[in-house]
Design an enzyme around this catalytic site. Structure first.
Site, PDB file in Angstrom:
ATOM      1  N   MET A   1       3.676 -19.309  -0.699  1.00  0.00           N
ATOM      2  CA  MET A   1       2.869 -18.250  -0.105  1.00  0.00           C
ATOM      3  C   MET A   1       1.470 -18.263  -0.712  1.00  0.00           C
ATOM      4  O   MET A   1       1.283 -18.723  -1.826  1.00  0.00           O
ATOM      5  CB  MET A   1       3.540 -16.912  -0.409  1.00  0.00           C
ATOM      6  CG  MET A   1       3.242 -15.858   0.633  1.00  0.00           C
ATOM      7  SD  MET A   1       4.010 -14.304   0.220  1.00  0.00           S
ATOM      8  CE  MET A   1       5.341 -14.259   1.409  1.00  0.00           C
ATOM      9  N   CYS A   2       0.502 -17.793   0.039  1.00  0.00           N
ATOM     10  CA  CYS A   2      -0.864 -17.627  -0.440  1.00  0.00           C
ATOM     11  C   CYS A   2      -1.494 -16.576   0.459  1.00  0.00           C
ATOM     12  O   CYS A   2      -0.945 -16.233   1.490  1.00  0.00           O
ATOM     13  CB  CYS A   2      -1.680 -18.914  -0.308  1.00  0.00           C
ATOM     14  SG  CYS A   2      -1.271 -20.167  -1.531  1.00  0.00           S
ATOM     15  N   GLY A   3      -2.641 -16.085   0.065  1.00  0.00           N
ATOM     16  CA  GLY A   3      -3.377 -15.165   0.931  1.00  0.00           C
ATOM     17  C   GLY A   3      -4.740 -15.738   1.233  1.00  0.00           C
ATOM     18  O   GLY A   3      -5.358 -16.366   0.365  1.00  0.00           O
TER      19      GLY A   3
END
Lengths: 229, 302
Positions: free
Chosen positions: B1-3
């Site tokens: 996951m990353c933003g």
């Protein structure tokens, strides 16, 4: 105590969900308004008592997930997995819904006024989904039971590897998935679409819809198919 | 996951508030990316003959106390280059009025651990390990000004947690890219690019996408053509957000495996992985909020 309001700028969501799980059912709470959801995840998940919930704004992931009995409305959009694994009750999204709307639902009614993203109704196990707009690719993938009414268009691979769920589509279908086929609309299908549109509060002519269901050719292993489906 | 987050202001009055509006966007993506954060901001471009180079000293022996003034002195002594240096702890922006290659070559030779973050006339780049709040405070992001920016919060999956593997990645001049997802063919892309003289600095999959697209742009493709080739060559899961001196561009893989949401008003275009990062923006209640479709190109001009 009839109506209650929570402002998620003032109170943590976890406290609201806790209240809805533990205290509200015994207090005769009939209506709850949740303000400033601001994309928070897991709003009003796992409810198990008859109540009207209004989420005013945009919800994050899994809003109304695992719902039983409750009637949940999101006035804005909903993130990934809205109403996933709903058992009964109703979830209504007035804006658009992201990917995986109604994934793995067992029962109840999911209404999305706008578009739904990809994989809407993936692994549907029962219940009904009515989408006022279009659905993205891979919708109803491996859907086992239940019904979907799509008033707009469908993306690629609609109903891939369908089991016994039935889909009704008004708009264009970009492509059908493996083993999905268009079938004639019977009187029972017309009645079903009419009933679901009424339940969703949408006005369309059931005669404009086409039925998509499984050809059931993948139900049994075919050694001669040579992996070509 | 990353933003990922991006912000482009249409109303010039908001240029001075670019950083202030963006910091809550970046912090809003902390749960998606708590291990590193970074951003690239695009300012008014320098004149034709000038370049700015963003540098990171956190990997050098000096670390936060790197001798930036000494670097300026050495550049003057060895290359005869008058460099303006704006230091901020382990970060500095070097401004020069000659071609950047000899300066970068000299830096690599004499300060091999000094990391060159970006080069260009408009781009300033910051990235480091730490939570988005820590990194924002470290470089005082809230006071950044400019027309548009591209930010990222990282939860590493494809390579180690180090400052040089944080996003944004850059290649060439005035181009950067952030990525949420994971590529399945980064080494194939690398093997195709390396014989063409394109050098890689990390083993990170995103770097392959960044260098591929910048290579296409340098070969003469316009942004849309380069992105189309990206769809054809880059395999895996991705939402990419890219910045150029006057544009933000967004694409999502055909399966839309990684999220993105856009809010647009007359004053700005804001992009984030999730609405959580947009909720605080001015007049958001009246913004047009939508989810970008997979395999479509979205390009906004500053």
């Amino acid at each position: 105590m009839d109506g209650l309001s929570f402002d998620l700028n003032e109170i943590p969501l976890r406290a609201v969900n806790n209240f809805l799980h533990k205290e509200a059912p015994g207090q005769g709470v009939k209506k709850v308004t949740i303000a400033n959801p601001d994309g928070a995840h897991n709003i009003a998940v796992g409810l198990d008592f008859p109540v009207d919930i209004e989420v005013v704004g945009h919800a994050g992931y899994y809003a109304g997930g695992m719902n039983k009995v409750a009637n949940i409305t999101v006035t804005g959009s909903a993130g990934t997995g809205v109403a996933e694994n709903m058992m009964s009750g109703r979830v209504h999204v007035k804006g658009f819904a992201s990917n995986g709307a109604g994934a793995s639902m067992h029962g109840g009614l999911l209404v999305i006024d706008g578009d739904a993203g990809l994989r809407c109704g993936i692994s549907l196990k029962g219940g009904d989904i009515v989408v006022g707009g279009s659905v993205g690719s891979f919708s109803a993938f491996m859907a086992q039971a239940g019904r979907m009414v799509i008033c707009g268009d469908a993306g690629d691979a609609l109903g891939d590897s369908l089991y016994e769920a039935v889909l009704y589509v008004k708009g264009k279908i970009k492509s059908l998935g493996a083993d999905a086929q268009i079938e004639p609309m019977s009187d029972a299908d017309l009645a079903t679409v009419k009933q679901l549109l009424a339940a969703a509060g949408m006005k369309h002519d059931p005669k404009d819809f086409r039925r998509v269901a499984s050809a059931r050719s993948l139900y049994h292993w075919n050694a001669d198919a040579n992996q070509e489906y | 996951m990353c933003g990922i987050v991006g912000l482009l202001v249409k109303n010039p009055a908001l240029k001075s508030r670019l950083g202030e509006l963006m910091v809550p966007m970046l912090i809003g993506m902390t749960e998606r990316g708590p291990d590193s954060a970074g951003l690239a901001v695009f300012t008014e471009p320098l004149s034709e003959g000038e370049r700015k180079i963003s540098l990171y000293s956190g990997l050098t022996e000096g670390g936060d106390d790197f001798n930036w003034l000494g670097l300026g002195h050495d550049l003057k002594q060895h290359l005869g280059v008058e460099a303006k240096i704006a230091p901020q702890g382990n970060h500095a922006i070097l401004t020069i009025s000659i071609a950047p290659e000899p300066v970068k070559r000299w830096i690599k030779e004499h300060h091999p651990k000094l990391h060159i973050l970006s080069t260009g006339r408009a781009i300033d780049l910051y990235k480091d390990i730490g939570t988005p709040t820590e990194v924002s405070d470290r470089y005082d992001f809230k006071h950044l000004t400019g027309t548009h920016l591209v930010g990222h919060t990282r939860m590493a999956t494809e390579s180690a947690v180090t400052p040089d593997r944080a996003h944004p990645f850059t290649a060439g001049e005035d181009f950067c890219l952030v990525h949420n997802g994971s590529l399945s063919n980064p080494y194939g892309v690398r093997r195709m690019l390396e014989p063409r003289g394109i050098k890689f600095e990390t083993d990170n999959d995103t770097e392959a996408a960044c260098r591929f697209l910048e290579w296409r742009l340098r070969e003469g493709d316009d942004l849309e053509t380069a992105l189309q080739k990206g769809f054809e060559e880059l395999d895996g899961f991705y939402t990419f957000l890219m910045g150029t001196p006057d544009k933000l561009a967004l694409i999502r893989d055909p399966f839309a495996c990684k999220p993105a949401v856009v809010a647009e008003t007359d004053d700005y275009v804001a992009i984030a992985s999730e609405f959580r990062s947009l909720a605080h923006l001015p007049d958001i209640k009246n913004a047009k909020v939508f989810e970008p479709a997979p395999e479509e190109m979205y390009v906004w001009t500053a």
